[in-house]
Design an enzyme around this catalytic site. Structure first.
Site, PDB file in Angstrom:
ATOM      1  N   GLU A 133     -56.159  55.660 -64.232  1.00 12.72           N
ATOM      2  CA  GLU A 133     -54.809  56.064 -64.650  1.00 12.72           C
ATOM      3  C   GLU A 133     -53.752  55.090 -64.104  1.00 12.72           C
ATOM      4  O   GLU A 133     -52.607  55.463 -63.852  1.00 12.72           O
ATOM      5  CB  GLU A 133     -54.520  57.507 -64.203  1.00 12.72           C
ATOM      6  CG  GLU A 133     -53.483  58.245 -65.022  1.00 12.72           C
ATOM      7  CD  GLU A 133     -53.670  58.148 -66.518  1.00 12.72           C
ATOM      8  OE1 GLU A 133     -54.779  58.421 -67.007  1.00 12.72           O
ATOM      9  OE2 GLU A 133     -52.697  57.773 -67.215  1.00 12.72           O
TER      10      GLU A 133
HETATM   11  C1  LIG Z   1     -64.675  56.421 -62.768  1.00 14.59           C
HETATM   12  C2  LIG Z   1     -63.715  55.848 -63.763  1.00 14.59           C
HETATM   13  C3  LIG Z   1     -63.214  56.670 -64.758  1.00 14.59           C
HETATM   14  C4  LIG Z   1     -62.348  56.139 -65.713  1.00 14.59           C
HETATM   15  N1  LIG Z   1     -61.940  56.927 -66.751  1.00 14.59           N
HETATM   16  C5  LIG Z   1     -61.309  56.341 -67.805  1.00 14.59           C
HETATM   17  C6  LIG Z   1     -61.074  57.064 -69.011  1.00 14.59           C
HETATM   18  O1  LIG Z   1     -61.405  58.239 -69.122  1.00 14.59           O
HETATM   19  N2  LIG Z   1     -60.491  56.444 -70.044  1.00 14.59           N
HETATM   20  C7  LIG Z   1     -60.121  55.116 -69.964  1.00 14.59           C
HETATM   21  O2  LIG Z   1     -59.599  54.608 -70.942  1.00 14.59           O
HETATM   22  N3  LIG Z   1     -60.300  54.416 -68.833  1.00 14.59           N
HETATM   23  C8  LIG Z   1     -60.896  54.984 -67.750  1.00 14.59           C
HETATM   24  N4  LIG Z   1     -61.134  54.263 -66.613  1.00 14.59           N
HETATM   25  C9  LIG Z   1     -60.660  52.897 -66.552  1.00 14.59           C
HETATM   26  C10 LIG Z   1     -59.524  52.705 -65.543  1.00 14.59           C
HETATM   27  O3  LIG Z   1     -58.347  53.266 -66.024  1.00 14.59           O
HETATM   28  C11 LIG Z   1     -59.393  51.201 -65.262  1.00 14.59           C
HETATM   29  O4  LIG Z   1     -60.529  50.822 -64.527  1.00 14.59           O
HETATM   30  C12 LIG Z   1     -58.140  50.854 -64.518  1.00 14.59           C
HETATM   31  O5  LIG Z   1     -57.010  51.031 -65.339  1.00 14.59           O
HETATM   32  C13 LIG Z   1     -58.136  49.420 -63.980  1.00 14.59           C
HETATM   33  O6  LIG Z   1     -58.507  48.517 -64.957  1.00 14.59           O
HETATM   34  P1  LIG Z   1     -59.644  47.429 -64.658  1.00 14.59           P
HETATM   35  O7  LIG Z   1     -60.826  48.163 -64.140  1.00 14.59           O
HETATM   36  O8  LIG Z   1     -59.838  46.596 -65.844  1.00 14.59           O
HETATM   37  O9  LIG Z   1     -59.096  46.568 -63.471  1.00 14.59           O
HETATM   38  P2  LIG Z   1     -58.148  45.265 -63.614  1.00 14.59           P
HETATM   39  O10 LIG Z   1     -57.068  45.542 -64.562  1.00 14.59           O
HETATM   40  O11 LIG Z   1     -59.011  44.099 -63.871  1.00 14.59           O
HETATM   41  O12 LIG Z   1     -57.567  45.195 -62.150  1.00 14.59           O
HETATM   42  C14 LIG Z   1     -58.179  44.483 -61.062  1.00 14.59           C
HETATM   43  C15 LIG Z   1     -57.168  44.362 -59.930  1.00 14.59           C
HETATM   44  O13 LIG Z   1     -56.061  43.577 -60.369  1.00 14.59           O
HETATM   45  C16 LIG Z   1     -54.844  44.271 -60.173  1.00 14.59           C
HETATM   46  N5  LIG Z   1     -53.925  43.987 -61.269  1.00 14.59           N
HETATM   47  C17 LIG Z   1     -54.203  43.904 -62.589  1.00 14.59           C
HETATM   48  N6  LIG Z   1     -53.077  43.650 -63.273  1.00 14.59           N
HETATM   49  C18 LIG Z   1     -52.081  43.600 -62.398  1.00 14.59           C
HETATM   50  C19 LIG Z   1     -50.672  43.385 -62.500  1.00 14.59           C
HETATM   51  N7  LIG Z   1     -50.074  43.217 -63.665  1.00 14.59           N
HETATM   52  N8  LIG Z   1     -49.944  43.391 -61.344  1.00 14.59           N
HETATM   53  C20 LIG Z   1     -50.524  43.575 -60.148  1.00 14.59           C
HETATM   54  N9  LIG Z   1     -51.830  43.775 -60.011  1.00 14.59           N
HETATM   55  C21 LIG Z   1     -52.611  43.792 -61.104  1.00 14.59           C
HETATM   56  C22 LIG Z   1     -55.226  45.717 -60.125  1.00 14.59           C
HETATM   57  O14 LIG Z   1     -54.283  46.468 -59.371  1.00 14.59           O
HETATM   58  C23 LIG Z   1     -56.587  45.681 -59.481  1.00 14.59           C
HETATM   59  O15 LIG Z   1     -56.465  45.667 -58.093  1.00 14.59           O
HETATM   60  C24 LIG Z   1     -61.952  54.786 -65.629  1.00 14.59           C
HETATM   61  C25 LIG Z   1     -62.440  53.987 -64.599  1.00 14.59           C
HETATM   62  C26 LIG Z   1     -63.330  54.501 -63.684  1.00 14.59           C
HETATM   63  C27 LIG Z   1     -63.879  53.590 -62.631  1.00 14.59           C
END
Ligand SMILES: Cc1cc2nc3c(=O)[nH]c(=O)nc-3n(C[C@H](O)[C@H](O)[C@H](O)COP(=O)(O)OP(=O)(O)OC[C@H]3O[C@@H](n4cnc5c(N)ncnc54)[C@H](O)[C@@H]3O)c2cc1C
Lengths: 249, 594
Positions: free
Chosen positions: B437
């Site tokens: 989220e």
């Molecule tokens: C158990 C679990 C349940 C989930 N449930 C759902 C679901 O039901 N539906 C769904 O759609 N998604 C779901 N997700 C996905 C979740 O919302 C994403 O994993 C999350 O938004 C982060 O995206 P990412 O994993 O691609 O990380 P990334 O976006 O790759 O982030 C990696 C790091 O970079 C940082 N970062 C990235 N962009 C920026 C920025 N602009 N400024 C500063 N820092 C930044 C982040 O803070 C983080 O520390 C789930 C994930 C998990 C693990």
């Protein structure tokens, strides 16, 4: 068939009961209060009878302060149809409660009164029996099973030696034991509906019943704290202790 | 194994004394939502949470949801408990009455949500995601879509999911690639979604997926993403369940925590394409997601409160039982709760949990005011408060939960590290909440960029003024404690104001300088808001005591507020220092030097 179910507001079963600092009474200020668990079983039984088509209206009755409205609402949320609060600030003895319930029976004309077998605060186990006595009705106490017919009921009672099955004619008083049923979880829609169900409040004086106490409390004391256990060396020592110290064998 | 006893007392105190339950109950249509109803609802929900849901927590962790022969098997007891949950009607607590809900305000619904989350976080995600799907359709669906799905989602007979994330699109959803090809009155969807919470299971007969995808002619980036509703089983004309749609669960993730919740990889369109229906207008999908974001983020912020509460209860109970060492001032060895440092740990847990709960519920009440206040100007004012505080509740509460659940392990000593004890589970489960989220980084960007810099701190500076007024009022109460509380709070507010003005200034020089301090700034605001609420709580408790109430609860509230002021609030100074002095070193290193 109308059913009256008396419900009492007591200190919640999960609260560790303490005396007030001056030892004058149990400290119920701010303790969590709930419906007496045996009364909850009584309400549940009445609702099950109604759902099975064996009973009609269910009237929940409580005697006590305005605060008792919450247990009446809880009974309404479980499925009772109406509620009556007999308002008093006094703490009543079982006989006074039974006399008031006799008046309620006279007004409501139920065919069945289902009480909890006892309340978890006073633990007297008397009100249901006294009510039956005052009314001249049959009583079936400690019920663990209740089969209701149109003119009578078959009740399984939990007694020391096992189970006893008796038949009573109606109208009758039944008191509930723990294994009669497990009360349901109230649903959210029913909690909402309970707010709209009628809850009448009548002052105790209006019943013209003598509820003055007949008992005097001389003193209150907390149970002795459990002393530490001892470790025995072998079975022989255990037996010796049970025989000579505890004197249980 | 730990029990969960819903903290109904504290919840009602916060609702009534801090969040203005009476004011919310005065809003049109919510006249029934008074103290009496709140108490009845919380008591019963607490009972259900403690007796039916809480026992699932350990089982869910040990068994996890598994994929067996292409079918998702949920942990023992989950399905039965879910059906009981539906039966009891809890799912629809704040949903419109027109679709079978109870239409209660957020201020009543959110404490109940907190209970489900404390009892079993993995379980609670299922109704939470259903709520998300339901709101998407409620606000943006066609009347036909609403009639087809809403009643079933409100009751919980069907569950819902949110499909945003793809391997290359997480924080940045503009990178979404899933495609939707028009075909008559519907679309065919193709693409892969990952990390989809409760994305597949057989607990209910149907699942309603809300999916982000692109139309063939869509512009690149954020303005080219549309929202679709894709049921697992298509509906026949009469609403009955028809054919299985072309969406498959490819795998379930193996996770650090929330093992009970199936986190699915979903493949759309392996054969002819999954049939989906456009929700709202084309290319406005992300915008719709943002309208629902406040609710979802507040709910995840509540997970921070909820899991902290559970960890605290378990640590407190253990500290009362575990005998180790003779505490200073005692004759013989006794329970570890006697040791000053154990008290410090427990109070660090308790005070922050209460502060977080207060801020979360106050924000929920602002949502209710923003929705129904009769004066449009007031509605707008409350809405800006909600916008400002949502990333704080999400970011600060979830980050603080890391500390609280970790302390929960520490209080247990070696047993804390042993899985059977259950303290470690809270820590592992809590680890996801700062990520999904929107990560803490994303929350902080939102707080700083959209909610602060864009309006030159207008809403925030007004909030600071309100904090000052409240602090002065409590500081004027009779008693040394209140003077101390107010003095500590005043210092912290000054730090917050200074940091805010600094960031507004720094952003004009180089935005990178401001954003380097975004997370420390979020933590600063959270910490100070927590102090503000604890100060108000102490004032309210004192009023009750003055009115003759004797409960130890009120005395403890004042003491807990003092602990927060002395142990937690000083962190505001560190955060403010970092915001004002830490940007250049953050940016100095060349990327190759890492
Ligand atoms: C158990 C679990 C349940 C989930 N449930 C759902 C679901 O039901 N539906 C769904 O759609 N998604 C779901 N997700 C996905 C979740 O919302 C994403 O994993 C999350 O938004 C982060 O995206 P990412 O994993 O691609 O990380 P990334 O976006 O790759 O982030 C990696 C790091 O970079 C940082 N970062 C990235 N962009 C920026 C920025 N602009 N400024 C500063 N820092 C930044 C982040 O803070 C983080 O520390 C789930 C994930 C998990 C693990």
């Amino acid at each position: 068939m109308k059913i009256v179910v008396p419900v009492k507001r007591v200190i919640d079963a999960n609260v560790k009961v303490r005396l007030k600092a001056d030892g004058s009474a149990v400290d119920s200020d701010n303790a969590k209060m709930s419906m007496n668990p045996f009364d909850e079983i009584a309400v549940e039984e009445a609702i099950r009878l109604k759902e099975a088509g064996a009973a009609g209206e269910i009237v929940a009755v409580s005697i006590g302060s305005d605060a008792c409205q919450d247990v009446l609402r809880a009974a309404l949320a479980m499925g009772a149809d109406r509620a009556l609060l007999i308002r008093t600030e006094a703490v009543l003895e079982p006989l006074a409660v039974a006399k008031l319930l006799r008046e309620v029976v006279a007004r409501e004309q139920p065919r069945l009164v289902i009480c909890g077998k006892q309340s978890t605060d006073g633990d007297a186990n008397q009100a249901g029996q006294m009510l039956a006595g005052l009314l001249g009705w049959p009583q079936a106490t400690f019920a663990s099973k209740l089969d209701l017919g149109t003119d009578g009921a078959t009740v399984t009672r939990e007694i020391d030696g096992g189970l006893e099955i008796i038949a009573v004619t109606l109208p009758a008083v039944v008191t509930t034991d723990l294994r009669l049923n497990s009360p349901r979880y109230t649903t959210l829609p029913n909690i909402m509906k309970a707010k709209k169900k009628p809850l009448d409040v009548v002052a105790l004086d209006e019943f013209g019943v003598d509820t003055r106490p007949r008992l005097t409390t001389l003193g209150l004391a907390e149970p002795a704290a459990r002393s530490a256990g001892v470790r025995v060396a072998d079975v022989a020592e255990l037996l010796a202790k049970l025989k000579n110290e505890a004197k249980v064998i | 194994m730990s029990q969960y006893v819903a903290p109904v007392r504290d919840m009602l105190f916060v609702m009534q004394e801090l969040a203005g339950l009476a004011d919310v109950g005065a809003l049109p249509g919510w006249e029934e939502a008074g103290a009496e109803l709140a108490e009845a609802v919380l008591e019963e929900a607490g009972r259900f949470a403690g007796e039916v849901i809480a026992p699932l927590n350990v089982v869910g962790d040990r068994e996890g949801s598994r994929l067996v022969d292409g079918k998702v098997v949920v942990p023992a007891g989950f399905a039965e408990a879910y059906h009981q949950f539906v039966e009891a009607g809890w799912g629809g607590i704040s949903s419109p009455e027109a679709f079978g809900g109870q239409g209660l305000p957020q201020l009543l619904a959110k404490p109940v949500t907190e209970m489900w989350k404390s009892a079993c976080l993995a379980f609670s995600l299922c109704p939470m995601l259903t709520q998300g799907a339901l709101e998407a359709l409620l606000h943006h669906g066609t009347p036909e879509q609403q009639n087809a799905y809403l009643a079933k989602l409100v009751s919980g007979e069907w569950t819902g999911t949110m499909n945003l994330t793809e391997p290359q699109a997480g924080s940045d959803l503009s990178a979404v690639r899933s495609r939707a090809m028009p075909e008559g009155d519907h679309y065919r969807l193709f693409g892969n979604k990952i990390f989809i919470t409760w994305g597949e299971h057989d607990v209910t007969e149907n699942i309603v997926h809300l999916v982000l995808a692109r139309l063939p002619d869509a512009p690149a980036g954020v303005k080219g993403i549309s929202l679709f509703v894709v049921p697992k089983y298509l509906l026949n004309a009469d609403g009955s369940l028809g054919e299985r749609n072309d969406v498959q669960c490819v795998s379930l993730e193996h996770k650090m925590g929330i093992h009970g919740s199936p986190t699915a990889v979903l493949a759309y369109g392996e054969s002819a394409g999954a049939i989906g229906y456009l929700v709202g207008e084309p290319n406005r999908g992300l915008e719709y997601m943002f309208t629902m974001m406040n609710h979802a983020r507040l709910a995840v912020g509540l997970e921070g409160v909820a899991i902290s509460e559970r960890a605290y209860q378990q640590a407190r109970d253990y500290a009362r039982e575990r005998v180790q060492g003779r505490a200073l001032g005692h004759e013989s060895a006794g329970a570890i709760i006697r040791h000053p440092d154990v008290r410090r740990m427990l109070l660090t847990m308790k005070s922050q949990t209460e502060a977080m709960r207060a801020l979360a519920y106050v924000t929920a009440a602002y949502m209710d005011q923003a929705a129904r206040h009769p004066d449009p100007a007031e509605r707008a004012r409350y809405q800006s408060r909600v916008e400002l505080l949502t990333p704080v509740v999400k970011g600060w509460c979830t980050e603080t939960a890391q500390e609280v659940t970790s302390l929960g392990v520490q209080v247990h000593g070696g047993m804390g590290f042993i899985e059977e004890t259950g303290a470690a589970q809270h820590m592992r489960d809590a680890r996801i909440i700062t990520i999904y989220e929107g990560t803490t980084g994303i929350q902080a960007n939102d707080l700083l960029g959209r909610k602060t810099l864009r309006e030159q701190g207008k809403t925030l500076l007004a909030l600071i003024e309100e904090m000052r007024t409240d602090t002065a009022r409590v500081g004027a109460l009779d008693g040394e404690a209140f003077r101390q509380l107010a003095a500590a709070q005043d210092v912290a507010i000054k730090e917050l104001e200074g940091a805010t003005r600094h960031l507004i200034e720094a952003a004009t020089v180089d935005p990178r300088l401001a954003f380097a301090g975004a997370v420390p700034y979020l933590m600063l605001l959270g910490t100070v808001c927590g102090g503000w609420q604890m100060t108000r709580a102490a004032g309210a408790a004192q009023a009750r005591i003055a009115a003759g109430e004797t409960a130890a609860f009120y005395r403890a509230k004042i003491d807990t507020a003092l602990f927060y002021a002395e142990h937690i609030l000083p962190r505001a100074m560190t955060h403010a220092y970092v915001v004002q002095h830490g940007a250049r070193s953050t940016l100095a290193l060349d990327e190759s030097a890492f």
